[in-house]
Design a protein around this motif. Structure first.
Motif, PDB file in Angstrom:
ATOM      1  N   PHE A 495      36.556  50.867-121.509  1.00  0.00           N
ATOM      2  CA  PHE A 495      35.648  51.785-120.813  1.00  0.00           C
ATOM      3  C   PHE A 495      34.410  52.057-121.661  1.00  0.00           C
ATOM      4  CE2 PHE A 495      39.660  52.420-118.679  1.00  0.00           C
ATOM      5  CZ  PHE A 495      39.291  52.574-117.357  1.00  0.00           C
ATOM      6  N   VAL A 496      33.514  51.067-121.733  1.00  0.00           N
ATOM      7  CA  VAL A 496      32.281  51.266-122.510  1.00  0.00           C
ATOM      8  C   VAL A 496      31.162  51.705-121.573  1.00  0.00           C
ATOM      9  CG1 VAL A 496      32.768  49.711-124.419  1.00  0.00           C
ATOM     10  CG2 VAL A 496      31.815  48.785-122.297  1.00  0.00           C
ATOM     11  N   THR A 497      30.231  52.469-122.113  1.00  0.00           N
ATOM     12  CA  THR A 497      29.096  52.920-121.297  1.00  0.00           C
ATOM     13  C   THR A 497      27.830  52.147-121.687  1.00  0.00           C
ATOM     14  OG1 THR A 497      28.364  54.609-122.859  1.00  0.00           O
ATOM     15  CG2 THR A 497      30.039  55.268-121.261  1.00  0.00           C
ATOM     16  N   ALA A 498      26.797  52.343-120.872  1.00  0.00           N
ATOM     17  CA  ALA A 498      25.516  51.650-121.092  1.00  0.00           C
ATOM     18  C   ALA A 498      24.970  51.908-122.490  1.00  0.00           C
ATOM     19  CB  ALA A 498      24.503  52.106-120.047  1.00  0.00           C
ATOM     20  N   MET A 499      25.223  53.116-123.028  1.00  0.00           N
ATOM     21  CA  MET A 499      24.693  53.455-124.350  1.00  0.00           C
ATOM     22  C   MET A 499      25.578  52.954-125.484  1.00  0.00           C
ATOM     23  SD  MET A 499      21.778  54.648-124.045  1.00  0.00           S
ATOM     24  CE  MET A 499      21.763  54.695-125.830  1.00  0.00           C
ATOM     25  N   ASP A 500      26.823  52.559-125.156  1.00  0.00           N
ATOM     26  CA  ASP A 500      27.742  52.126-126.217  1.00  0.00           C
ATOM     27  C   ASP A 500      27.476  50.694-126.669  1.00  0.00           C
ATOM     28  OD1 ASP A 500      29.091  54.508-125.978  1.00  0.00           O
ATOM     29  OD2 ASP A 500      30.668  53.710-124.675  1.00  0.00           O
ATOM     30  N   ILE A 501      26.813  49.921-125.838  1.00  0.00           N
ATOM     31  CA  ILE A 501      26.765  48.487-126.128  1.00  0.00           C
ATOM     32  C   ILE A 501      25.379  48.046-126.600  1.00  0.00           C
ATOM     33  CG2 ILE A 501      28.615  48.040-124.460  1.00  0.00           C
ATOM     34  CD1 ILE A 501      26.641  47.058-122.514  1.00  0.00           C
ATOM     35  N   TYR A 503      21.821  45.896-127.128  1.00  0.00           N
ATOM     36  CA  TYR A 503      20.858  45.386-126.141  1.00  0.00           C
ATOM     37  C   TYR A 503      21.151  43.921-125.827  1.00  0.00           C
ATOM     38  CZ  TYR A 503      18.035  43.213-129.873  1.00  0.00           C
ATOM     39  OH  TYR A 503      17.601  42.432-130.915  1.00  0.00           O
ATOM     40  N   LYS A 504      21.695  43.209-126.818  1.00  0.00           N
ATOM     41  CA  LYS A 504      22.003  41.799-126.565  1.00  0.00           C
ATOM     42  C   LYS A 504      23.101  41.655-125.515  1.00  0.00           C
ATOM     43  CE  LYS A 504      20.270  39.303-130.423  1.00  0.00           C
ATOM     44  NZ  LYS A 504      20.424  38.762-131.739  1.00  0.00           N
ATOM     45  N   ALA A 505      24.091  42.534-125.572  1.00  0.00           N
ATOM     46  CA  ALA A 505      25.168  42.476-124.580  1.00  0.00           C
ATOM     47  C   ALA A 505      24.604  42.752-123.179  1.00  0.00           C
ATOM     48  CB  ALA A 505      26.259  43.488-124.929  1.00  0.00           C
ATOM     49  N   HIS A 506      23.646  43.682-123.088  1.00  0.00           N
ATOM     50  CA  HIS A 506      22.994  43.946-121.794  1.00  0.00           C
ATOM     51  C   HIS A 506      22.274  42.687-121.304  1.00  0.00           C
ATOM     52  CE1 HIS A 506      23.443  48.275-121.086  1.00  0.00           C
ATOM     53  NE2 HIS A 506      23.288  48.481-122.382  1.00  0.00           N
ATOM     54  N   VAL A 521      16.705  39.659-111.216  1.00  0.00           N
ATOM     55  CA  VAL A 521      17.831  40.556-111.459  1.00  0.00           C
ATOM     56  C   VAL A 521      17.297  41.893-111.950  1.00  0.00           C
ATOM     57  CG1 VAL A 521      19.911  40.899-112.854  1.00  0.00           C
ATOM     58  CG2 VAL A 521      19.280  38.580-112.107  1.00  0.00           C
ATOM     59  N   SER A 522      17.707  42.966-111.287  1.00  0.00           N
ATOM     60  CA  SER A 522      17.321  44.291-111.748  1.00  0.00           C
ATOM     61  C   SER A 522      18.330  44.760-112.786  1.00  0.00           C
ATOM     62  CB  SER A 522      17.310  45.256-110.564  1.00  0.00           C
ATOM     63  OG  SER A 522      17.280  46.576-111.032  1.00  0.00           O
ATOM     64  N   LYS A 523      17.823  45.123-113.971  1.00  0.00           N
ATOM     65  CA  LYS A 523      18.744  45.591-115.018  1.00  0.00           C
ATOM     66  C   LYS A 523      17.960  46.404-116.033  1.00  0.00           C
ATOM     67  CE  LYS A 523      22.577  44.953-117.773  1.00  0.00           C
ATOM     68  NZ  LYS A 523      22.443  46.391-118.150  1.00  0.00           N
ATOM     69  N   THR A 524      18.557  47.471-116.507  1.00  0.00           N
ATOM     70  CA  THR A 524      17.947  48.222-117.591  1.00  0.00           C
ATOM     71  C   THR A 524      18.599  47.799-118.892  1.00  0.00           C
ATOM     72  OG1 THR A 524      17.582  50.104-116.146  1.00  0.00           O
ATOM     73  CG2 THR A 524      17.499  50.534-118.500  1.00  0.00           C
ATOM     74  N   ILE A 525      17.752  47.485-119.882  1.00  0.00           N
ATOM     75  CA  ILE A 525      18.277  47.136-121.204  1.00  0.00           C
ATOM     76  C   ILE A 525      18.216  48.393-122.070  1.00  0.00           C
ATOM     77  CG2 ILE A 525      18.032  45.583-123.184  1.00  0.00           C
ATOM     78  CD1 ILE A 525      18.764  44.228-120.410  1.00  0.00           C
ATOM     79  N   VAL A 553      13.054  47.541-121.068  1.00  0.00           N
ATOM     80  CA  VAL A 553      13.940  48.217-122.022  1.00  0.00           C
ATOM     81  C   VAL A 553      13.794  49.723-121.843  1.00  0.00           C
ATOM     82  CG1 VAL A 553      13.746  46.346-123.707  1.00  0.00           C
ATOM     83  CG2 VAL A 553      12.230  48.326-123.898  1.00  0.00           C
ATOM     84  N   TYR A 554      14.839  50.417-122.157  1.00  0.00           N
ATOM     85  CA  TYR A 554      14.766  51.872-122.130  1.00  0.00           C
ATOM     86  C   TYR A 554      15.460  52.423-123.363  1.00  0.00           C
ATOM     87  CZ  TYR A 554      15.029  56.699-120.909  1.00  0.00           C
ATOM     88  OH  TYR A 554      14.905  58.057-120.961  1.00  0.00           O
ATOM     89  N   ARG A 555      14.654  53.004-124.257  1.00  0.00           N
ATOM     90  CA  ARG A 555      15.223  53.578-125.476  1.00  0.00           C
ATOM     91  C   ARG A 555      15.691  54.991-125.181  1.00  0.00           C
ATOM     92  NH1 ARG A 555      13.191  56.359-130.062  1.00  0.00           N
ATOM     93  NH2 ARG A 555      11.200  56.484-128.981  1.00  0.00           N
ATOM     94  N   ASP A 556      16.901  55.273-125.582  1.00  0.00           N
ATOM     95  CA  ASP A 556      17.508  56.568-125.315  1.00  0.00           C
ATOM     96  C   ASP A 556      16.591  57.705-125.764  1.00  0.00           C
ATOM     97  OD1 ASP A 556      19.452  58.343-124.565  1.00  0.00           O
ATOM     98  OD2 ASP A 556      20.455  58.307-126.514  1.00  0.00           O
ATOM     99  N   GLY A 557      16.370  58.653-124.892  1.00  0.00           N
ATOM    100  CA  GLY A 557      15.600  59.841-125.262  1.00  0.00           C
ATOM    101  C   GLY A 557      14.101  59.655-125.219  1.00  0.00           C
ATOM    102  N   SER A 558      13.622  58.432-124.945  1.00  0.00           N
ATOM    103  CA  SER A 558      12.177  58.236-124.895  1.00  0.00           C
ATOM    104  C   SER A 558      11.700  58.644-123.521  1.00  0.00           C
ATOM    105  CB  SER A 558      11.824  56.769-125.139  1.00  0.00           C
ATOM    106  OG  SER A 558      12.338  55.951-124.111  1.00  0.00           O
ATOM    107  N   ARG A 559      11.420  59.845-123.366  1.00  0.00           N
ATOM    108  CA  ARG A 559      10.869  60.461-122.155  1.00  0.00           C
ATOM    109  C   ARG A 559      11.684  60.294-120.900  1.00  0.00           C
ATOM    110  NH1 ARG A 559       5.114  59.111-119.600  1.00  0.00           N
ATOM    111  NH2 ARG A 559       5.338  56.874-119.602  1.00  0.00           N
ATOM    112  N   GLN A 560      11.352  61.052-120.046  1.00  0.00           N
ATOM    113  CA  GLN A 560      11.387  61.074-118.594  1.00  0.00           C
ATOM    114  C   GLN A 560      12.442  60.249-117.895  1.00  0.00           C
ATOM    115  OE1 GLN A 560       9.785  58.070-116.387  1.00  0.00           O
ATOM    116  NE2 GLN A 560       7.871  57.990-117.431  1.00  0.00           N
TER     117      GLN A 560
END
Ligand code: ADP
Length: 570
Positions: A495-501, A503-506, A521-525, A553-560
């Motif tokens: 049970f891993v979450t998007a933040m646990d893995i 960017y390469k795995a994404h 393909v729609s995907k957030t890295i 890419v979406y870095r955790d906590g970088s805005r909005q």
């Protein structure tokens, strides 16, 4: 129909028909019937008998009511109703003239009103401060005209099905590229836009050789300057690191992979979430198969999946016929290529049911196997339709004509984000990992209750370790099991979450799906907050190397929140 509480809330707020006083006058079952009937009706065009149409209607109803397949939101909302606009994705051209710009604004308004999203390339607009001969003045440039679209979208939001969404694209060789890259730096600016830079092969070559590349004025094709490719690459990565935008799309690769030749036109833009590159004035309707419904014991029910893909392609092809298009030109262009986009949701659910961690080699293999199968069967289905209904009109310009394979649709597959329909299906969205395994849910009397992802809840119960306290610990741990020692390791691994893995795995999963997807393909890295600008550039390189058509890419906590997340909350 077995619907989750959440699904009912979503259906009631935006999907079920209401009377003029706002009272709901439709049940979810009636919605499914309305949609199935309206879409099956297209079979009349191909001399189907009454009985055959009834059979088709039932097939459509079955896959939707069992939540095995759902079409995109506009189809669910508008099929069998007066508006009748059924597509989620549009791309509109913008030429370098006032007429063209404001024609596009009008078309955008009509499309947003009906729940569709629009993408535009602003690359043909002359740069700011360039001459305007009719007035002897100077142009205000693409970024400034984007504001007009942003404001129009903001205004329509009050009257439409949902807040509209736009994709704005600018080629990396446009003279205003640096303004564009930074146009969303200020929080709240262009909040109705996702933006992406169209990266060319020339640019990538210059980057590789650490050289400058040319900036070209689109009005007269003159070279008006040069920039160091590595500098621009840095600016893109820095901005994405800071705010999640811009994304990038590999525009030359998109055109190389387009199954239609250049005679039919050139792709300049995608739809708002990036999964659907389209020609100017083209639209596309999407639909997604809920993979979580195709696990039997510890294996995949391929027969059932095959049957569902056939039904889904039939459904999506029919949508093209019954659709009421916002513009004649869009109808003409869409019907020439008859693109549809079948994709998936519930991939993370499927992995968990099969006991495969999202960040594993087995997951990449499963992604490839499943999508390769859907791609192959969707082509068989489209080919069968072509034998009865004829090839799509631009067939002669396609890769299929060279091999003499009949084909009803120029493309059959796209991986959408499924932001809303995954909520209706109670499935994990698109091909994303689970975002949070537990969160607080508001209940009626103002209290909040911990809610745990059902598959995890069941495992914890079965092992006899579930307590409300444990659920609260997971929530405090931002919905992740990472580091919660009292949960057995095998569960934490699965049970891993998007933040646990990483960017390469994404990216590996995005690449595995892209390999067998006609469109994109729609995907957030996701990246951790500690990720650096260098990491972002490495992600871009890794994405390109692995065949992606674009990356965000979406870095955790970088805005909005991103455009569509905001949209969903309304
Ligand atoms: P859904 O789950 O509602 O069917 P997705 O989240 O899969 O939609 O998005 C698919 C596409 O639908 C997007 O790329 C975009 O083109 C369009 N879309 C999604 N949300 C919106 C919105 N709020 N306004 C306009 N278009 C949208």
């Amino acid at each position: 129909m077995r619907l989750s509480e959440n699904a009912l809330i979503v259906l009631k707020s935006r999907y079920l028909q209401k009377d003029s006083d706002g009272n709901i006058i439709e049940t979810p079952e009636q919605l499914i019937e309305r949609v199935a009937k309206a879409i099956a009706k297209a079979d009349e065009n191909y001399s189907a008998t009454k009985e055959e149409i009834e059979k088709t209607t039932n097939e459509f109803m079955d896959v939707m009511s069992e939540l095995k397949f759902l079409p995109n939101t506009p189809t669910l909302v508008n099929a069998g109703r007066p508006l009748g606009q059924l597509s989620a994705c549009f791309v509109l051209p913008i030429n370098d003239s006032m007429d063209s710009i404001f024609d596009a604004v009008k078309a955008t308004a009509l499309i947003h009103k009906s729940g569709g999203g629009t993408g535009f390339s602003f690359s043909r607009l002359r740069p700011k401060n360039d001459i305007v001969s009719s007035t002897m003045g100077v142009s205000s440039g693409p970024v400034s005209f984007m504001k007009v679209f942003d404001c129009a979208t903001e205004a329509i939001k009050q009257g439409g099905v949902r807040r509209g969404a736009n994709m704005g694209i600018l080629r990396v060789d446009h003279p205003d590229i640096l303004d564009f890259i930074h146009c969303k730096d200020k929080e709240g600016e262009f909040s109705n836009f996702n933006i992406s830079v169209a990266i060319t092969n020339k640019f990538l070559d210059a980057l590789k050789n650490d050289e400058e590349y040319e900036l070209i004025n689109p009005r007269n094709k003159e070279v008006v300057g040069k920039l160091k490719a590595s500098f621009v690459w840095d600016e893109i990565a820095k901005s994405a690191h800071k705010s999640g935008e811009p994304g990038i799309i590999f525009i030359d690769r998109i055109n190389e992979k387009h199954p239609l030749s250049k005679e039919v036109g050139e792709i300049e833009s995608t739809n708002p979430c990036g999964e659907q590159p389209l020609l100017p004035f083209e639209s596309c309707n999407l639909g997604s198969i809920n993979l979580g419904k195709f696990v039997k014991g510890k294996s995949i029910d391929w027969d059932n999946l095959k049957k569902t893909v056939f039904t889904a392609v039939h459904f999506l092809d029919n949508v093209i016929d019954v659709n009421i298009y916002p513009l004649k030109k869009i109808e003409e262009n869409t019907k020439k290529n008859r693109k549809v986009g079948l994709g998936v949701m519930g991939f993370a659910d499927m992995l968990i049911d099969l006991g495969i961690p999202y960040d594993s080699k087995e997951a990449i293999k499963l992604a490839e196997d499943v999508m390769c199968f859907i791609q192959k069967i969707s082509k068989e289905a489209s080919s069968e339709l072509a034998k009865k209904r004829g090839n799509f009109p631009n067939y002669k310009y396609s890769i299929y004509s060279k091999e003499n394979i009949p084909m009803r649709n120029a493309t059959t597959t796209t991986i959408a984000p499924t932001g809303s329909i995954s909520m209706i299906a109670d499935a994990s969205s698109g091909i994303e990992p689970i975002f949070a395994l537990a969160y607080y849910k508001q209940v009626l009397d103002g209290k909040r209750l911990p809610y745990v992802y059902e598959r995890l809840f069941n495992v914890l119960k079965d092992r006899g370790i579930y307590t409300e306290k444990l659920a609260e610990r997971i929530i405090d741990n931002r919905g992740s099991l990472k580091g919660i020692e009292e949960i057995p390791e095998d569960i934490r691994k699965l049970f891993v979450t998007a933040m646990d893995i990483t960017y390469k795995a994404h990216i590996d999963i995005q690449a595995a799906f892209q390999k067998y997807t006609d469109n994109a393909v729609s995907k957030t890295i996701n990246m951790p907050n500690s990720a650096t600008v260098v990491d972002v550039k490495e992600a871009y390189n890794y994405a390109y190397k692995n065949g992606l058509k674009g990356i965000t890419v979406y870095r955790d906590g970088s805005r909005q929140e991103q455009v569509l997340v905001v949209a969903k909350k309304e």
